[in-house]
Write an enzyme that holds these catalytic residues in place. Sequence first.
Site, PDB file in Angstrom:
ATOM      1  N   ASP A 132      26.801  28.090 -29.991  1.00  0.00           N
ATOM      2  CA  ASP A 132      26.571  27.557 -31.334  1.00  0.00           C
ATOM      3  C   ASP A 132      27.826  27.021 -31.995  1.00  0.00           C
ATOM      4  OD1 ASP A 132      27.908  29.903 -31.721  1.00  0.00           O
ATOM      5  OD2 ASP A 132      26.301  30.915 -32.813  1.00  0.00           O
ATOM      6  N   ALA A 135       0.814  -1.202   0.000  1.00  0.00           N
ATOM      7  CA  ALA A 135       0.000   0.000   0.000  1.00  0.00           C
ATOM      8  C   ALA A 135       0.855   1.262   0.000  1.00  0.00           C
ATOM      9  CB  ALA A 135      -0.924   0.001   1.209  1.00  0.00           C
ATOM     10  N   GLU A 157      -5.392   4.724   3.981  1.00  0.00           N
ATOM     11  CA  GLU A 157      -5.145   3.300   3.776  1.00  0.00           C
ATOM     12  C   GLU A 157      -4.468   2.678   4.998  1.00  0.00           C
ATOM     13  OE1 GLU A 157      -2.943   2.655   0.225  1.00  0.00           O
ATOM     14  OE2 GLU A 157      -4.566   3.276  -1.123  1.00  0.00           O
ATOM     15  N   GLU A 194       3.694   2.456  -6.919  1.00  0.00           N
ATOM     16  CA  GLU A 194       4.157   1.860  -8.168  1.00  0.00           C
ATOM     17  C   GLU A 194       4.140   2.855  -9.326  1.00  0.00           C
ATOM     18  OE1 GLU A 194       2.431  -1.237  -5.496  1.00  0.00           O
ATOM     19  OE2 GLU A 194       1.732   0.669  -6.306  1.00  0.00           O
ATOM     20  N   ASP A 231      32.087  26.318 -27.930  1.00  0.00           N
ATOM     21  CA  ASP A 231      31.108  26.324 -26.849  1.00  0.00           C
ATOM     22  C   ASP A 231      30.878  24.935 -26.248  1.00  0.00           C
ATOM     23  OD1 ASP A 231      30.569  29.078 -27.158  1.00  0.00           O
ATOM     24  OD2 ASP A 231      29.243  28.639 -28.844  1.00  0.00           O
ATOM     25  N   ASP A 235      24.187  33.936 -25.821  1.00  0.00           N
ATOM     26  CA  ASP A 235      24.928  34.560 -26.896  1.00  0.00           C
ATOM     27  C   ASP A 235      24.102  35.734 -27.421  1.00  0.00           C
ATOM     28  OD1 ASP A 235      26.844  35.071 -28.755  1.00  0.00           O
ATOM     29  OD2 ASP A 235      26.674  33.166 -29.814  1.00  0.00           O
ATOM     30  N   ASP A 277      -6.293   4.725  -8.720  1.00  0.00           N
ATOM     31  CA  ASP A 277      -5.270   5.704  -8.348  1.00  0.00           C
ATOM     32  C   ASP A 277      -4.447   6.192  -9.526  1.00  0.00           C
ATOM     33  OD1 ASP A 277      -3.664   7.237  -6.685  1.00  0.00           O
ATOM     34  OD2 ASP A 277      -2.213   5.636  -6.438  1.00  0.00           O
TER      35      ASP A 277
END
Length: 973
Positions: free
Chosen positions: A628, A294, A697, A298, A632, A340, A728
């Site tokens: 670019d 519980a 729960e 998951e 870089d 840049d 759920d």
Amino acid sequence: MTGGGPGTRQQAPLLDAAPDPREPLALLFRDLRTSPRGLPEREAARRQAVYGPNALARRGVRRWPRELAQQFTHPLALLLALAAVLATVSGTLALAVAILVVILLNALLAFAQEQQAERAVEALAAFLPEQASVVREGARREVPAVALVPGDVLFVEEGGGISADARLLSGSVEVDLSALTGESVPVVRSADFVDHEGLVLDARDLLFSGTACTGGQALAVVTATGMHTELGRIAALSQRTRREESPLEHQVKRVARLIAVIAVGVGLAFLPMGLAAGLSLAAAVSFAIGLLVANVPEGLLPTITLALATGVRELARRGAVVKRLSAVETLGSTTVICTDKTGTLTENRMRVTTVWTPTGEHAVGGPSEAPAEVCLLADAAAICTTADPAAGHSDPTELALLDLASRLGTPRPIDRRDRERRALFRFDPHTKLMTTADTRDGTVVLHTKGAPEEVLAHATRVLDHGTEHPLTPADRTEVVHAVGRLAARGLRVLAVARRPLTPGQEPPSRREEAEHDLCLIGLVAMADPPRPEVGRSIEQAHRAGITVHVVTGDNGLTAAAVAEQVGIGHRGMRIVTGTELDAMPDDRLDALLARGEEVIFARTSPEAKLRIADALRAEGHTVSMTGDGVNDAPALRRADIGVAMGRSGTEVARESATMVLTDDNFATIVAAVEEGRRTYDNIRKFIVYIFTHAVPEVVPFLVFALAGGAIPLPLTVMQILAIDLGTDTLPALALGREKAEPGLMDRPPRPRDERVIRGAMLARSWGFLGLISAALVMGGYFLTLTTGGWHPGDPTGTGTALHLPYQQATTVVWLGIVFCQIGTAFAARTERAALRTIGAFSNPHLLGGIAFALTFAAAIVYVPALHRVFGTAALSPAQLAIVVPFPFVVWGADELRRALVRRRTTAIPVPPAPPPARPAAEEPAHHPLTVLLARHGWSAHRLVHALGVSEHAAAEIVAHARRIAAEHGHRTL
């Protein structure tokens, strides 16, 4: 020779040390053991064996099986594996298989992202041409580029790539260095220049691997190949720069550990409690396993993955391709953007907008009638060009000049321009001038264009209203002020001059004979206009608490002007040149970045960009760095988010980056930050949701155990699994696609070390929403039981009179949890804002998930075949009416809580911002152009001679420039 390339240990017999490519040619030939006739073939083959191929070597061999196996040791993967084992033990084999599939898919996805460094190095290799033309044994021949060795004599021609680092022997060429330096304008390299000092990349007689020749031809001797070149040095930096774990990846591990501790702790705690309640050991173990299952979410990893994938899809739609899912969340925590200029803040196209002549300033728009002196200026500027768009030789500045002449009705066809040309002196980066000699009506006319201050220094006359006059000091001052006004608007300014030769006079053979006694015609001002949407995005970034620095290879004054136009520098702005940054110690750099000002880093090197990124991250910033070029790549990998340009960028940058902009637009970066914040918020919403329903729960088991069995178990293990698997999952997944909450970009970035689960979230989920849900379902449980005639201690087992009321009571608990989940889902959609601000029905995925959950719940409650499996029973209308209000109670309570939080936050007075500090002493006002020239090395004498500045004012200007440099940690200019 230093370095780590192939054959390093065997190089000593040939070269004791790497030769300095800037040393005198005679010494360089001696150290390289070569001559202008090139190498003999046998010697070239021997050096090939010693130095290895002219290629970029990989740093190491990847052991992919081990690296893939490491993906399965992630804490969340281990937690999911534990859930799979427990699911198998509890008999739900389908759940176990599903969890294992999730583990496998996520491991494969993470492993695929680790291949970026290898692809970046492979992309660097694409910059090397396949063939090279060399001189060997006095004869020219073609060889594979990988066969080049130090000492080879290399032919360099227009349109060809440069295959190795080399020193020019003869000739002059224009070279596109943008891949290495980021400078968008081609530069001139000539054997006539000799530079012994300064940066190697700035040496005007050196060529570098990975660049391209855009004009001219020359001979050069190869000084370095492979990993010993500047390109290889950058490749080595990229390989050494490892991508660090993103904030989300780190935080998910924390969440996984926390959930594991809670799940295992609750399960182990229930075991003795169950035994104390009188349960058998087998029953107590079974219930403990149920509690464990519980509490194991998951759906945590799939939901996080889906939320990130949704962000990736949204960003792709808006022009940003993200290559790593976790990068979407990292974008949301960005505190600094290093951008840049060219193509990112601007449109990456030059266009003349204004011209100036002694008659005044003239705006240039579309085709229109223009004064004669303006047409003469446009014609002279177009003649003094070499651009040829059809041949691919297209300098942006010269294309803008050709466009200007065409717009003003004085087009200069390329074939006619070249046919009338008698001599050409290409742009000289030292004098910053270019001159052509052209035939006009039978007379040779010299046309010169270049930096205004240099043209002024070579001019003695000015053309005013069609008549030439001597250039007086007052004229020079007027020109300087005109240049300053234009430069202050972010325009790039060129001056144009001419000098007709006497009839029959031949054009000069030397530059010095041509560039003197010029007649100034006027100024041409052009702009790479800012993108219209950038200003709004900068404002949004500032509201979001993000600092924007400009890191560019371009001129600092131009970058600062563009930055000011788009709104950068709202808290102050400072220009730091590459030279000043290199001389700045780390503590001064840290102090500069901590001032809160936005900085223009101009003329930056690869190491400088890397250093800036490291300094910002050391201060706790989350850094997005744009780039670019090849230069870089290391910084793009080191930054938290490397952003490459998709249109104008190199493949190296795109492979090294985390995100690629398909539109090269700064606005897309800000949009990505907003999307990252939205995604992170949605992950937190999901966590609040799953943590909340864990309380109702667990509470039934605690009540059963604490009552010592006097109260029958309100919830069964199968009913818990029905919640986790059936009702759920879909609403939780839908929360990962929630729209942005209002005010998302009006709050500061979250701290880099902030945990994804905060105390306020736990208080909200466990201490508020969870307790309300638990109280509601337990109230419904006792109400149903007592209505059926139950008293504490009465038996409720199979065959007893109370068995049906007991089953209905557990069904009310189970259905009550489902209904409370619905209320929690609506409550979790916003953290502070009211639900109406985003719309109660604005998330169709959530509505669909709730519809599925209700359908699934109806089946379990009213399908007789499922009653035996889940221990449920059909509810009467009165019993059903008990749980119907639950979602409204849960959501309404949280809506009231959020209203109180908003009211309390609004009531807190915001202290007024302190007034800006006044300087202790006001600096004398100097023209910005003259100060900039002094910062770049102009002496007082040169300022007096070229610009007509008084000697006293020139001395003050130079002193002022030195004080500015000293503030940046640069001792002398």
